[in-house]
Scaffold this motif. Structure first.
Motif, PDB file in Angstrom:
ATOM      1  N   ALA A 149      42.066  46.359  42.378  1.00 25.43           N
ATOM      2  CA  ALA A 149      42.811  45.401  41.455  1.00 25.43           C
ATOM      3  C   ALA A 149      42.040  44.145  40.937  1.00 25.43           C
ATOM      4  O   ALA A 149      42.306  43.617  39.901  1.00 25.43           O
ATOM      5  N   ALA A 150      40.972  43.831  41.678  1.00 24.95           N
ATOM      6  CA  ALA A 150      40.080  42.730  41.562  1.00 24.95           C
ATOM      7  C   ALA A 150      39.282  43.329  40.319  1.00 24.95           C
ATOM      8  O   ALA A 150      38.834  42.378  39.466  1.00 24.95           O
ATOM      9  N   ALA A 151      38.726  44.494  40.157  1.00 22.45           N
ATOM     10  CA  ALA A 151      38.109  44.811  39.158  1.00 22.45           C
ATOM     11  C   ALA A 151      38.834  45.050  37.973  1.00 22.45           C
ATOM     12  O   ALA A 151      38.409  44.579  36.740  1.00 22.45           O
ATOM     13  N   ILE A 152      40.006  45.267  37.995  1.00 25.47           N
ATOM     14  CA  ILE A 152      40.758  45.574  36.855  1.00 25.47           C
ATOM     15  C   ILE A 152      41.015  44.096  36.241  1.00 25.47           C
ATOM     16  O   ILE A 152      41.333  43.865  35.068  1.00 25.47           O
ATOM     17  N   MET A 153      41.391  43.194  37.413  1.00 27.12           N
ATOM     18  CA  MET A 153      41.456  41.664  36.673  1.00 27.12           C
ATOM     19  C   MET A 153      40.268  41.056  36.025  1.00 27.12           C
ATOM     20  O   MET A 153      40.417  40.055  35.390  1.00 27.12           O
ATOM     21  N   ASP A 154      39.210  41.602  36.462  1.00 28.09           N
ATOM     22  CA  ASP A 154      38.050  41.047  35.882  1.00 28.09           C
ATOM     23  C   ASP A 154      37.869  41.616  34.420  1.00 28.09           C
ATOM     24  O   ASP A 154      37.616  40.783  33.422  1.00 28.09           O
ATOM     25  N   LEU A 155      38.391  42.917  34.178  1.00 27.09           N
ATOM     26  CA  LEU A 155      38.519  43.252  32.827  1.00 27.09           C
ATOM     27  C   LEU A 155      39.604  42.490  32.045  1.00 27.09           C
ATOM     28  O   LEU A 155      39.311  41.989  30.939  1.00 27.09           O
ATOM     29  N   GLU A 156      40.470  42.125  32.897  1.00 27.66           N
ATOM     30  CA  GLU A 156      41.484  41.431  32.027  1.00 27.66           C
ATOM     31  C   GLU A 156      41.259  39.750  31.718  1.00 27.66           C
ATOM     32  O   GLU A 156      41.268  39.469  30.407  1.00 27.66           O
ATOM     33  N   LYS A 157      40.229  39.413  32.366  1.00 29.94           N
ATOM     34  CA  LYS A 157      39.612  38.008  32.310  1.00 29.94           C
ATOM     35  C   LYS A 157      38.801  38.236  31.077  1.00 29.94           C
ATOM     36  O   LYS A 157      38.562  37.333  30.151  1.00 29.94           O
ATOM     37  N   GLN A 158      38.016  39.564  30.581  1.00 27.26           N
ATOM     38  CA  GLN A 158      37.169  39.586  29.683  1.00 27.26           C
ATOM     39  C   GLN A 158      38.107  39.687  28.205  1.00 27.26           C
ATOM     40  O   GLN A 158      37.662  38.972  27.161  1.00 27.26           O
ATOM     41  N   ILE A 159      39.227  40.339  28.540  1.00 28.96           N
ATOM     42  CA  ILE A 159      40.218  40.242  27.307  1.00 28.96           C
ATOM     43  C   ILE A 159      40.899  39.067  27.037  1.00 28.96           C
ATOM     44  O   ILE A 159      41.007  38.629  25.919  1.00 28.96           O
ATOM     45  N   TYR A 160      41.253  38.401  28.175  1.00 33.74           N
ATOM     46  CA  TYR A 160      41.948  37.192  28.034  1.00 33.74           C
ATOM     47  C   TYR A 160      41.142  36.022  28.730  1.00 33.74           C
ATOM     48  O   TYR A 160      41.353  35.629  29.732  1.00 33.74           O
ATOM     49  N   PRO A 161      40.223  35.462  28.052  1.00 31.36           N
ATOM     50  CA  PRO A 161      39.113  34.315  28.723  1.00 31.36           C
ATOM     51  C   PRO A 161      40.063  33.328  29.260  1.00 31.36           C
ATOM     52  O   PRO A 161      39.435  32.512  30.080  1.00 31.36           O
ATOM     53  N   SER A 162      41.148  32.944  28.623  1.00 33.61           N
ATOM     54  CA  SER A 162      41.879  31.691  28.958  1.00 33.61           C
ATOM     55  C   SER A 162      42.373  31.965  30.401  1.00 33.61           C
ATOM     56  O   SER A 162      42.936  30.857  30.996  1.00 33.61           O
ATOM     57  N   LEU A 163      42.656  33.090  30.995  1.00 27.89           N
ATOM     58  CA  LEU A 163      43.260  33.223  32.153  1.00 27.89           C
ATOM     59  C   LEU A 163      42.433  32.371  33.340  1.00 27.89           C
ATOM     60  O   LEU A 163      41.191  32.352  33.432  1.00 27.89           O
ATOM     61  N   THR A 164      43.374  31.536  34.126  1.00 30.06           N
ATOM     62  CA  THR A 164      42.793  30.672  35.106  1.00 30.06           C
ATOM     63  C   THR A 164      42.102  31.517  36.348  1.00 30.06           C
ATOM     64  O   THR A 164      42.650  32.420  36.549  1.00 30.06           O
TER      65      THR A 164
END
Ligand code: DP6
Length: 360
Positions: free
Chosen positions: A135-150
């Protein structure tokens, strides 16, 4: 916001063609146990756990954007450097459950490489740390896609996604103490994800967890089956009420630094969990004769030494021994001289309370 709609990303975002990331997530040991669930790991009662430090899963994921858009993710998995197609169905199920909250995954091929710090055949469940690391790896990808994620939202959603794979995984993201499941005394707690709890007295953040490996084999009855048997269990409602009361009492004990009452409550919780197994239909016993020997010796030692050695159990025969760092020298001697002999091949794992996910 406590609604799961908060985890659905908005459309758009950056187009990431290739991304590689590596995360290590710890195991955890529940002090108040999660036992009994509704669909997709919504717990029937709130739980509290210590996050561990040494027992970890480290997972690297390479996300490659699919060239011919098949609109379907694909997977390849390696465990300990070897291709392990047998892990595929479990991971596939997790990703399918995650897709409504991470629809971008459908555009990727995932190359997953995973290793555990503890031996595969140790009787220690790896699903919590494994699901949290993925889940942490997937959320890291999500952070690249949506950089405004806190950072805060990234952690919260990571726990939410991990829970969709395995309930206790929701508690393997942060540390040293995590709450999961709603309770009126902790308005921040949620059935959907775990939250860090920081009000415990300092002594509890020094706790050791020495795991006595009484049986390193596969459990006779899986946790999933055990949770299911709570559905028609004659004592289910009483058990859920007890767990709720224990949750509230434990938080007070932790805040006050009351190690005597900690031992009393944590041990009753562990035995209550196993009492549910003894009285389910069909009934089953996961404790071994050596589990009982250890429990008896721990209780005698506590009485005669005045030290705060406490046992807890997960859904298996192994025993987790909890004690504060300042008592570790004497307790470690006792474990070596009197308890180690009850372990299969004399094996045990020295662990301690830890802080959660680490990016590698
Ligand atoms: C006894 O989280 O392993 O360890 O949600 O079906 O994956 P699933 O079950 P799991 O259950 C853990 C049960 C327990 C108690 C606990 O960790 O709270």
């Amino acid at each position: 916001m406590k609604d799961k709609a908060q985890f659905v990303p908005t459309a758009g975002g950056n187009e990431i063609s290739s991304f590689q990331t590596k995360w290590s997530a710890p195991s955890n040991i529940a002090l108040v146990k999660y036992w009994g669930k509704k669909e997709l790991q919504i717990p029937c009662n709130p739980s509290v756990s210590f996050t561990l430090d040494q027992c970890r899963t480290t997972t690297s994921v390479r996300f490659e954007r699919l060239i011919d858009k098949q609109d379907r993710f694909s997977l390849a998995i390696q465990y300990d450097g070897k291709s392990t197609p047998s892990f595929k169905p479990k991971v596939k199920t997790l990703i399918e459950r995650i897709l409504p909250y991470a629809p971008y995954l459908n555009e990727y091929h995932l190359q997953i490489d995973t290793v555990n710090s503890f031996p595969h055949s140790s009787g220690i469940a790896s699903s919590a740390s494994a699901m949290a690391a993925l889940a942490a790896a997937i959320m890291d990808l999500e952070k690249q896609i949506y950089p405004s994620l806190t950072a805060e939202d990234q952690i919260k959603k990571c726990s939410f996604l991990a829970r969709l794979g395995s309930g206790s995984a929701a508690r393997s993201v942060e540390g040293p103490l995590v709450l999961w499941g709603e309770h009126a005394v902790t308005p921040v707690s949620s059935d959907l994800f775990g939250v860090r709890w920081t009000k415990a007295a300092d002594v509890f953040t020094t706790y050791r967890d020495t795991i006595l490996l009484v049986d390193k084999g596969q459990k006779e009855v899986s946790s999933t089956v055990g949770h299911d048997l709570m559905h028609n269990h004659p004592f289910a409602e009483t058990r859920f009420a007890q767990a709720k009361a224990h949750y509230q009492a434990l938080l007070t004990i932790l805040e006050k630094g009351d190690m005597d009452r900690f031992s009393d409550l944590v041990e009753r919780e562990a035995l209550s969990l196993h009492a549910m197994m003894l009285t389910s239909s069909p009934s089953y016993i996961l404790m071994h004769p050596n589990t009982i020997q250890i429990i008896k010796q721990v209780r005698t030692f506590r009485k005669t030494s005045g030290l705060h050695l406490t046992f807890t159990l997960d859904a298996g025969a192994n025993v987790h021994l909890l004690y504060p760092a300042h008592e570790a020298e004497k307790i470690d001697q006792f474990i070596a001289s009197d308890l180690r002999k009850y372990c299969q091949d004399n094996e045990l794992i020295y662990d301690r309370v830890g802080t959660g996910l680490k990016k590698v």
